[in-house]
Design an enzyme around this catalytic site. Sequence first.
Site, PDB file in Angstrom:
ATOM      1  NE  ARG A 102      -4.029  -1.864   0.367  1.00 13.41           N
ATOM      2  CZ  ARG A 102      -4.042  -3.260   0.197  1.00 13.41           C
ATOM      3  NH1 ARG A 102      -3.005  -3.798  -0.378  1.00 13.41           N
ATOM      4  NH2 ARG A 102      -4.956  -3.894   0.583  1.00 13.41           N
ATOM      5  CB  SER A 157      -8.303  -1.799   4.668  1.00 16.11           C
ATOM      6  OG  SER A 157      -8.703  -2.895   4.334  1.00 16.11           O
ATOM      7  CD  GLU A 201      -5.167   0.994   2.642  1.00 20.14           C
ATOM      8  OE1 GLU A 201      -5.478   1.436   1.657  1.00 20.14           O
ATOM      9  OE2 GLU A 201      -5.618  -0.068   3.169  1.00 20.14           O
TER      10      GLU A 201
END
Length: 334
Positions: free
Chosen positions: A160, A234, A330
């Site tokens: 990510r 997420s 995130e």
Amino acid sequence: MHLQQNISLKPYNTFGIDVPAEYFVELDDINDLAEITALPEKKHVLGGGSNILLTHPVTGVVMHNKLKGITVERENKDHIWLNVQAGEIWHDLVLYAINKGLGGIENLALIPGTVGASPMQNIGAYGVEAKETIESVTFWYWKEKTFLTYSNRECAFGYRDSIFKRQLKDKAFITSVVYKLSKKPTYNTSYGAIQEELENMGVVELSAKAIAYAVMHIRTSKLPDPKQIGNAGSFFKNPTITKAQFAQLRSLYDAVPSFPVNDLLVKVPAAWLIERCGWKGYRKGDTGVHAKQALVLVNYAHAKGKDIWNLSSEIVKSVKEKFNIELEREVQVW
Ligand code: EPU
């Protein structure tokens, strides 16, 4: 170029947070970039708004990427290189690929957001990451007022993560991405849930389409649809810990799941840690933790970005206290 003033960003972020942008422009013509660059205000780039938490009114110019188009750059007997404009909807690209029998991104079906976010975030799901198919990324480099193209290696992809979230943060406007897709794909069905779903679907012959449909089914059963409940997928990354830390954790909780990273490190699911701290299904006012996936924070209606930020801070604190593991967000926070 049509520069608008004082525009609500509610329709432009999947959390559905209602904050105004001082200036707002939809960029559908690459030639407008030079003109926008000349504006003195700070620039903020918004793609699909699916990985962002807006905590206050945005000063400066919010640019909504609407650059569209998919063209074949080149091909050989095994592969095809697609040049895709950054404002294309990611899932539309997945549909385009699977309908042509092209493999490589089928596991990434239904990830919300635009093509421009795929290298930024190195989006990933069900055992596959975007970096495995990204050949190059072209972007407008504000400082030099010019376009640059970075190879896959120059993008410095991680979990990510990429150079666009680090050294090039706020310095690059991604305009297009080249993906190398396979005409003779090998499929990744290593993620348990996919195998189960393919069996349930009665699939006998694997195809990009069958896998994408399996993924779509799993995602819709677990993850909230942002059209119904505001969310950004997420909220946290899955933390990476050392094998020694993991052994200690395992001695206390023998059911803790894990994914190997390398010889020294393992990843543990943040959702598991958050659930063990009692947050799953938690709700306070319009802010909450999704009942089916503890990694997803939700806005039931009129939550403020700050409320969601505060809830995320409480979660970070409790996971730290219980497991001595530091969760990292995130989502991008503005
Ligand atoms: N789990 C729990 N409680 C929950 C949910 C999951 O304990 O509420 C545990 C289960 O043991 C499960 C494990 O966590 O086996 C993993 O769960 P899941 O397969 O749902 O995946 P994840 O690790 O929670 C990651 C990605 C998702 C991606 C899925 C599938 C991150 C931060 N998230 O989630 O990506 O869809 O794997 O590959 O890596 C996103 O980035 O927005 C996103 C949704």
